[in-house]
Design an enzyme around this catalytic site. Sequence first.
Site, short mmCIF file in Angstrom:
data_model
loop_
_atom_site.label_atom_id
_atom_site.label_comp_id
_atom_site.label_asym_id
_atom_site.label_seq_id
_atom_site.Cartn_x
_atom_site.Cartn_y
_atom_site.Cartn_z
N LYS A 1 0.88 -1.16 -0.02
CA LYS A 1 -0.10 -0.03 0.06
C LYS A 1 0.83 1.17 0.10
O LYS A 1 0.49 2.10 -0.72
CB LYS A 1 -1.05 -0.01 1.28
CG LYS A 1 -1.97 0.92 1.31
CD LYS A 1 -2.87 0.54 2.52
CE LYS A 1 -4.13 1.71 2.62
NZ LYS A 1 -4.87 1.35 3.81
N SER B 1 5.34 -4.97 11.07
CA SER B 1 6.48 -5.78 11.55
C SER B 1 7.85 -4.92 11.43
O SER B 1 8.57 -5.05 12.61
CB SER B 1 6.82 -6.66 10.44
OG SER B 1 5.68 -7.74 10.21
N GLU C 1 8.84 -11.16 28.95
CA GLU C 1 7.52 -10.49 28.83
C GLU C 1 6.52 -10.95 29.53
O GLU C 1 6.58 -12.02 30.14
CB GLU C 1 7.25 -10.42 27.35
CG GLU C 1 8.54 -9.41 26.64
CD GLU C 1 8.12 -9.17 25.29
OE1 GLU C 1 7.08 -9.35 24.60
OE2 GLU C 1 8.90 -8.58 24.60
N ASP D 1 -7.65 -3.95 5.38
CA ASP D 1 -8.10 -3.96 4.10
C ASP D 1 -8.07 -5.43 3.50
O ASP D 1 -8.97 -5.72 2.71
CB ASP D 1 -6.83 -3.36 3.03
CG ASP D 1 -6.36 -1.74 3.45
OD1 ASP D 1 -7.40 -1.03 4.10
OD2 ASP D 1 -5.39 -1.21 3.00
N HIS E 1 -2.90 -3.07 23.84
CA HIS E 1 -1.66 -3.15 24.44
C HIS E 1 -1.62 -2.12 25.69
O HIS E 1 -2.07 -1.03 25.59
CB HIS E 1 -0.27 -2.74 23.41
CG HIS E 1 0.84 -3.06 23.96
ND1 HIS E 1 1.51 -2.29 25.11
CD2 HIS E 1 1.86 -3.90 23.61
CE1 HIS E 1 2.58 -2.73 25.44
NE2 HIS E 1 2.87 -3.79 24.28
N ARG F 1 -2.18 -9.23 28.89
CA ARG F 1 -2.44 -7.91 28.37
C ARG F 1 -3.67 -7.42 28.52
O ARG F 1 -4.02 -6.23 28.89
CB ARG F 1 -1.95 -7.71 26.93
CG ARG F 1 -0.38 -7.81 26.69
CD ARG F 1 -0.28 -7.81 25.33
NE ARG F 1 1.34 -7.54 25.01
CZ ARG F 1 1.93 -7.64 24.00
NH1 ARG F 1 1.30 -7.91 22.85
NH2 ARG F 1 3.24 -7.49 24.00
N HIS G 1 -3.67 -2.98 19.63
CA HIS G 1 -2.49 -3.57 19.17
C HIS G 1 -2.40 -4.73 18.13
O HIS G 1 -1.52 -4.80 17.47
CB HIS G 1 -1.72 -3.90 20.48
CG HIS G 1 -0.31 -4.32 20.40
ND1 HIS G 1 0.50 -3.41 19.72
CD2 HIS G 1 0.41 -5.40 20.65
CE1 HIS G 1 1.77 -3.95 19.68
NE2 HIS G 1 1.64 -5.14 20.25
N GLU H 1 -0.85 -11.39 10.68
CA GLU H 1 -2.02 -10.94 11.43
C GLU H 1 -3.27 -10.85 10.61
O GLU H 1 -4.42 -11.17 11.21
CB GLU H 1 -1.74 -9.58 12.04
CG GLU H 1 -2.65 -9.16 12.93
CD GLU H 1 -2.32 -7.70 13.56
OE1 GLU H 1 -3.06 -7.15 14.31
OE2 GLU H 1 -1.17 -7.31 13.42
N ARG I 1 -3.23 -12.90 22.18
CA ARG I 1 -1.96 -13.39 21.79
C ARG I 1 -0.96 -13.19 23.01
O ARG I 1 -1.05 -12.20 23.73
CB ARG I 1 -1.70 -12.68 20.69
CG ARG I 1 -0.18 -12.66 20.33
CD ARG I 1 0.30 -11.88 19.14
NE ARG I 1 0.51 -10.43 19.61
CZ ARG I 1 1.43 -9.78 20.07
NH1 ARG I 1 2.58 -10.35 20.04
NH2 ARG I 1 1.36 -8.39 20.04
#
Length: 528
Positions: free
Chosen positions: A33, A41, A112, A209, A230, A276, A333, A357, A368
């Site tokens: 795009k 990413s 994390e 899209d 997030h 999260r 997120h 994704e 996730r």
Amino acid sequence: MTNDDVLIIGSGVAALQLAVKLTNDLNVRIITKEKIRTANSYLAQGGIAAALGVNDHPSKHIVDTLEAGRFHNNQEVVQEVITAAPDLIMHIAQQGEIFDKKRNGELFLGMEGAHSEKRIVHGGGDATGKNVMEHLISELGQKRNITIEENVFAYELLLNAKQNRCIGVKSKTSTEAIQSFYGKHVIIATGGCGQLYTYTSNAKTVSGDGIAMAYLAGADIVDMEFNQFHPTLLYINGETKGLISEAVRGEGATLVTDDGTQIMEGVHPLKDLGPRHVVSQRIYEFLKNGKQIYLDISNIDDFEKRFPSITSICEGNGIQIAGGKIPVAPGSHFLMGGIKTDLMGRSSIDGLYAIGEASCTGLHGANRLASNSLLEGLFQGERLSKWINETCKVPQELEQNKYFIHPNQERVLNLPDVQQIKDLMMERVGIVRNKENLKKQLAWLNQYKAESIHLDTCSPDDITKVFMLIIANLITDAALKRTESRGGHFRSDFPKEDDHQWLRKTIIHNYKQGMEKCNEHIETALAT
């Protein structure tokens, strides 16, 4: 008009991994795009999860993934991806200086949220996505069989006359000229839909899209109610300015109020490193009551060296790291749902695939686990490349009898502002949801009849609005139907998980089936 063996829509890590792994005798075209580096990413600060530690094992990583996903995951998919992760990451690590290492040459492993072990591989401190993407872009530069089309907006999938196979895509160039591309294998790798919300960590191009195109073509779309917010975006004067990676909390930062009260004490066993959705909801409660929340980073040594990208974002927005506090708010997120595919990336339409994704394999379930997304993209890109490499050994005829889906061809546009879409989604279908707001939002969305608009006559900006309205409708409808709270989907009127009614039950959307049912109702009404 162009004919290719493989047509890839999108330029994130899944797309580029697929492209570089395809054999050199295949003609490959990447349509993006904007520029190849303007992808989610590339912005990814967090790392890639893999059970590489001495005390770690894929079985532990699997348990953490299922727990974060609230057991809505496809367990077979989880096992296959997570088990493959260590070898996948080690192979990439051997390709160059992509990941951070200790002085002894071993990979540096971080912690994390919702992980039970240190297993997060990082690159450039907090620039993992950029490091991996630059590695893949350099690999692309060595392959002469790949063509990259930048600033080309794909907007409609082309199906053959029998409507059972995808054979290409229509797009608009920067001059709004319509151009068709054809391919034996058409792959959607356009990412999620983070830009549907006021506050988001996503790149400005990520507005759903690919999922909208697949939906209009009749592909199955699933799990759209599961949106991950997030917990920590930089928040200044009512606006979010960028992501503050979960790795910051992994290094010891805590969420506090103005007076230093730690808000996650007693809320979850993992406190600031809880899942999260738990942390986001907690911060949201305070913000709703007019209390600003901060990340207290005062106990992290050499913050500027450990997190150079975050330091730059903060200081560029007037926040001095030396002050020890970063104002934060939760924002959109990651989308756990998307185009329903198998682990290979095959959708419900022949010839149409989705990876990254934009796809939904069931890996993430209802929420996730941190740093499983880049892993999924790398895994899917490699897996699909192997299948296409083998499949393309068999000669295939490319049908070009096109079938366009235009149920109605309205040319007079009545579309809201993008900001209005984002604000209403944040308010009514955001972190906390309820029946009243969801029904109100559906009624507002349905007045625009976005699915009936003939896209050929629209500008790229208007097509983006149409796609946003379609995706917003899918999310809102699914959120209304799921009468429980699970993972990234929280209903204040149904605040608990309902395993009896909902465990692993998926809400599927299919535009063609919906149109067929609508036509059946019309025919029945006319007959009576």
